[in-house]
Write a protein that holds these residues in place. Structure first.
Motif, PDB file in Angstrom:
ATOM      1  N   PHE A 162       0.869  -1.536   0.063  1.00 49.12           N
ATOM      2  CA  PHE A 162       0.067   0.245  -0.050  1.00 49.12           C
ATOM      3  C   PHE A 162       0.960   1.303  -0.008  1.00 49.12           C
ATOM      4  CE2 PHE A 162      -3.421  -2.802   2.055  1.00 49.12           C
ATOM      5  CZ  PHE A 162      -4.447  -2.498   0.826  1.00 49.12           C
ATOM      6  N   ARG A 163      -0.197   2.334  -0.630  1.00 48.09           N
ATOM      7  CA  ARG A 163       1.022   3.491  -0.249  1.00 48.09           C
ATOM      8  C   ARG A 163       0.678   4.329   1.097  1.00 48.09           C
ATOM      9  NH1 ARG A 163       0.693   6.179  -5.587  1.00 48.09           N
ATOM     10  NH2 ARG A 163      -0.596   4.968  -7.270  1.00 48.09           N
ATOM     11  N   SER A 164       1.434   4.870   1.677  1.00 50.27           N
ATOM     12  CA  SER A 164       1.908   5.058   2.823  1.00 50.27           C
ATOM     13  C   SER A 164       0.369   6.691   2.822  1.00 50.27           C
ATOM     14  CB  SER A 164       3.545   6.093   3.082  1.00 50.27           C
ATOM     15  OG  SER A 164       3.247   7.675   2.241  1.00 50.27           O
ATOM     16  N   SER A 165       0.077   6.750   4.597  1.00 42.95           N
ATOM     17  CA  SER A 165      -1.274   7.527   4.792  1.00 42.95           C
ATOM     18  C   SER A 165      -0.251   8.972   3.698  1.00 42.95           C
ATOM     19  CB  SER A 165      -1.637   7.409   6.133  1.00 42.95           C
ATOM     20  OG  SER A 165      -0.323   7.816   6.634  1.00 42.95           O
ATOM     21  N   LYS A 166       0.916   8.930   4.361  1.00 40.61           N
ATOM     22  CA  LYS A 166       1.915  10.686   3.982  1.00 40.61           C
ATOM     23  C   LYS A 166       2.020  10.723   2.209  1.00 40.61           C
ATOM     24  CE  LYS A 166       5.887  12.196   4.772  1.00 40.61           C
ATOM     25  NZ  LYS A 166       7.276  13.056   4.667  1.00 40.61           N
ATOM     26  N   GLU A 167       1.576   9.626   1.991  1.00 37.07           N
ATOM     27  CA  GLU A 167       1.529   9.786  -0.010  1.00 37.07           C
ATOM     28  C   GLU A 167       0.325  10.566  -0.190  1.00 37.07           C
ATOM     29  OE1 GLU A 167       2.102   6.999  -3.997  1.00 37.07           O
ATOM     30  OE2 GLU A 167       3.035   6.706  -2.279  1.00 37.07           O
ATOM     31  N   TYR A 168      -0.668   9.774   0.717  1.00 35.43           N
ATOM     32  CA  TYR A 168      -2.574  10.069   0.304  1.00 35.43           C
ATOM     33  C   TYR A 168      -2.417  11.251   0.414  1.00 35.43           C
ATOM     34  CZ  TYR A 168      -3.665   5.094  -0.456  1.00 35.43           C
ATOM     35  OH  TYR A 168      -3.711   3.558  -0.856  1.00 35.43           O
ATOM     36  N   ARG A 169      -1.776  11.865   1.945  1.00 32.99           N
ATOM     37  CA  ARG A 169      -2.348  13.093   2.133  1.00 32.99           C
ATOM     38  C   ARG A 169      -1.796  13.933   1.576  1.00 32.99           C
ATOM     39  NH1 ARG A 169      -1.397  11.147   7.075  1.00 32.99           N
ATOM     40  NH2 ARG A 169       0.636  11.452   7.369  1.00 32.99           N
ATOM     41  N   LYS A 170      -0.329  14.448   1.344  1.00 29.58           N
ATOM     42  CA  LYS A 170       0.217  14.589   0.446  1.00 29.58           C
ATOM     43  C   LYS A 170      -0.486  14.903  -1.154  1.00 29.58           C
ATOM     44  CE  LYS A 170       4.724  16.200  -1.727  1.00 29.58           C
ATOM     45  NZ  LYS A 170       4.175  17.679  -2.382  1.00 29.58           N
ATOM     46  N   ASN A 171      -1.286  13.951  -1.798  1.00 29.63           N
ATOM     47  CA  ASN A 171      -1.514  14.420  -2.891  1.00 29.63           C
ATOM     48  C   ASN A 171      -3.015  15.288  -2.111  1.00 29.63           C
ATOM     49  OD1 ASN A 171      -0.385  12.819  -5.595  1.00 29.63           O
ATOM     50  ND2 ASN A 171       0.016  11.887  -3.755  1.00 29.63           N
ATOM     51  N   TYR A 172      -3.224  14.645  -1.320  1.00 28.95           N
ATOM     52  CA  TYR A 172      -4.961  15.226  -1.426  1.00 28.95           C
ATOM     53  C   TYR A 172      -4.957  16.821  -1.154  1.00 28.95           C
ATOM     54  CZ  TYR A 172      -9.659  14.815   0.485  1.00 28.95           C
ATOM     55  OH  TYR A 172     -11.191  15.663   0.565  1.00 28.95           O
ATOM     56  N   VAL A 173      -4.421  16.934   0.203  1.00 31.41           N
ATOM     57  CA  VAL A 173      -4.027  18.203   0.947  1.00 31.41           C
ATOM     58  C   VAL A 173      -3.586  19.302  -0.067  1.00 31.41           C
ATOM     59  CG1 VAL A 173      -3.410  19.518   2.561  1.00 31.41           C
ATOM     60  CG2 VAL A 173      -4.718  16.958   3.008  1.00 31.41           C
ATOM     61  N   ASP A 174      -2.681  18.892  -0.340  1.00 29.99           N
ATOM     62  CA  ASP A 174      -1.918  19.835  -1.589  1.00 29.99           C
ATOM     63  C   ASP A 174      -2.371  19.995  -2.772  1.00 29.99           C
ATOM     64  OD1 ASP A 174      -0.231  19.540   1.067  1.00 29.99           O
ATOM     65  OD2 ASP A 174       1.402  18.648   0.030  1.00 29.99           O
ATOM     66  N   GLY A 175      -3.193  18.834  -3.889  1.00 29.92           N
ATOM     67  CA  GLY A 175      -3.475  18.778  -4.918  1.00 29.92           C
ATOM     68  C   GLY A 175      -4.772  19.116  -4.378  1.00 29.92           C
ATOM     69  N   LYS A 176      -5.297  18.412  -3.425  1.00 30.37           N
ATOM     70  CA  LYS A 176      -6.890  18.682  -3.319  1.00 30.37           C
ATOM     71  C   LYS A 176      -7.666  17.446  -4.234  1.00 30.37           C
ATOM     72  CE  LYS A 176      -8.564  20.498  -0.430  1.00 30.37           C
ATOM     73  NZ  LYS A 176      -9.076  20.291   0.454  1.00 30.37           N
ATOM     74  N   LYS A 177      -6.081  16.461  -4.709  1.00 33.99           N
ATOM     75  CA  LYS A 177      -6.519  15.564  -5.805  1.00 33.99           C
ATOM     76  C   LYS A 177      -6.636  13.923  -5.190  1.00 33.99           C
ATOM     77  CE  LYS A 177      -4.241  13.021  -9.663  1.00 33.99           C
ATOM     78  NZ  LYS A 177      -3.098  12.715 -10.370  1.00 33.99           N
ATOM     79  N   ASP A 178      -7.689  13.457  -5.945  1.00 38.18           N
ATOM     80  CA  ASP A 178      -8.287  12.096  -5.141  1.00 38.18           C
ATOM     81  C   ASP A 178      -6.763  11.207  -5.482  1.00 38.18           C
ATOM     82  OD1 ASP A 178      -8.424   9.676  -3.345  1.00 38.18           O
ATOM     83  OD2 ASP A 178     -10.902  10.620  -3.201  1.00 38.18           O
ATOM     84  N   ILE A 179      -6.011   9.878  -5.158  1.00 32.39           N
ATOM     85  CA  ILE A 179      -5.046   9.089  -5.955  1.00 32.39           C
ATOM     86  C   ILE A 179      -5.727   7.744  -6.011  1.00 32.39           C
ATOM     87  CG2 ILE A 179      -3.209  11.321  -6.423  1.00 32.39           C
ATOM     88  CD1 ILE A 179      -2.006   8.547  -4.154  1.00 32.39           C
ATOM     89  N   ILE A 180      -7.434   7.809  -5.221  1.00 30.84           N
ATOM     90  CA  ILE A 180      -7.563   6.354  -5.443  1.00 30.84           C
ATOM     91  C   ILE A 180      -8.828   6.421  -6.086  1.00 30.84           C
ATOM     92  CG2 ILE A 180      -8.367   5.233  -3.606  1.00 30.84           C
ATOM     93  CD1 ILE A 180      -7.444   6.410  -1.606  1.00 30.84           C
ATOM     94  N   ALA A 181      -8.597   5.443  -6.924  1.00 28.09           N
ATOM     95  CA  ALA A 181      -9.733   5.042  -7.519  1.00 28.09           C
ATOM     96  C   ALA A 181     -10.886   4.327  -6.613  1.00 28.09           C
ATOM     97  CB  ALA A 181      -8.940   3.489  -8.591  1.00 28.09           C
ATOM     98  N   LEU A 182     -12.419   4.779  -6.966  1.00 28.76           N
ATOM     99  CA  LEU A 182     -13.301   3.999  -6.088  1.00 28.76           C
ATOM    100  C   LEU A 182     -13.496   2.839  -6.274  1.00 28.76           C
ATOM    101  CD1 LEU A 182     -15.163   5.056  -3.885  1.00 28.76           C
ATOM    102  CD2 LEU A 182     -17.044   5.151  -6.448  1.00 28.76           C
ATOM    103  N   ASN A 183     -13.156   2.578  -7.729  1.00 26.91           N
ATOM    104  CA  ASN A 183     -13.645   0.582  -7.994  1.00 26.91           C
ATOM    105  C   ASN A 183     -12.507  -0.137  -7.257  1.00 26.91           C
ATOM    106  OD1 ASN A 183     -11.752   1.260 -10.067  1.00 26.91           O
ATOM    107  ND2 ASN A 183     -11.531   0.179 -11.561  1.00 26.91           N
ATOM    108  N   ASP A 184     -11.196   0.481  -7.547  1.00 29.88           N
ATOM    109  CA  ASP A 184     -10.041  -0.417  -6.888  1.00 29.88           C
ATOM    110  C   ASP A 184     -10.180  -0.058  -5.311  1.00 29.88           C
ATOM    111  OD1 ASP A 184      -8.585  -0.002  -8.978  1.00 29.88           O
ATOM    112  OD2 ASP A 184      -7.011   1.258  -8.588  1.00 29.88           O
ATOM    113  N   VAL A 185     -10.369   1.107  -4.453  1.00 25.54           N
ATOM    114  CA  VAL A 185     -10.311   0.970  -2.667  1.00 25.54           C
ATOM    115  C   VAL A 185     -12.581  -0.375  -2.158  1.00 25.54           C
ATOM    116  CG1 VAL A 185     -11.899   3.223  -2.688  1.00 25.54           C
ATOM    117  CG2 VAL A 185     -10.909   2.278  -0.827  1.00 25.54           C
ATOM    118  N   VAL A 186     -13.348  -0.025  -3.170  1.00 22.57           N
ATOM    119  CA  VAL A 186     -14.450  -0.776  -2.602  1.00 22.57           C
ATOM    120  C   VAL A 186     -14.023  -2.450  -2.659  1.00 22.57           C
ATOM    121  CG1 VAL A 186     -16.498  -1.507  -3.944  1.00 22.57           C
ATOM    122  CG2 VAL A 186     -15.871   0.902  -3.373  1.00 22.57           C
TER     123      VAL A 186
END
Length: 148
Positions: free
Chosen positions: A84-108
């Motif tokens: 898995f990607r680290s929580s830091k990586e998810y946070r950086k992409n989400y907070v800094d760029g407001k980009k959700d790098i998680i594909a909904l079908n993958d996470v479901v």
């Protein structure tokens, strides 16, 4: 009468975490335990608590260790090493760029796999359901889709 719910998360993360949760349960502090079903020490932690009268929840994890599914089934959740990607990586992409790098079908798909793994390990459905350390609209949507 008021009741206080005190929860411990991350059962399965490491032997030390498992023993800390075990001690807290036996001291009467903890009455709810969140289980990370994809971690190598999960069975050991569940064995420690198998005779306890506590609630077990699915502490859905997409930021530590390897997914239940193969990495090619959930490419948006994993790095080059297949973990898995680290929580830091998810946070950086989400907070800094407001980009959700998680594909909904993958996470479901991964949440459903973890849910099935929980039932296999614990022998019943979770008493509660929540997510571990990731800021993501799609992660939250995925949790709602699988829960309902």
């Amino acid at each position: 009468m008021k009741r206080l719910l005190i929860r411990a998360d991350d059962l399965g993360y490491a032997r030390s975490v498992n023993y800390g949760i075990y001690d807290s349960v036996h001291q009467g502090i903890i009455n709810n335990v969140g289980v990370m079903v994809n971690m190598p020490e999960t069975q050991m932690g569940l064995d420690l608590l198998k005779n306890e009268n506590i609630d077990f929840g699915l502490h859905t994890n997409i930021s530590n260790g390897a997914p239940i599914l193969s990495s090619n089934e959930v490419p948006s959740l994993v790095g080059d090493n297949g973990n898995f990607r680290s929580s830091k990586e998810y946070r950086k992409n989400y907070v800094d760029g407001k980009k959700d790098i998680i594909a909904l079908n993958d996470v479901v798909a991964e949440i459903e796999a973890q849910y099935k793994k929980f039932i296999e390990l614990v022998g019943r459905k979770p008493d509660y359901f929540e997510g571990h350390a990731v800021m993501s609209d799609n992660f939250e949507k995925g949790l709602r889709i699988v829960v309902y």
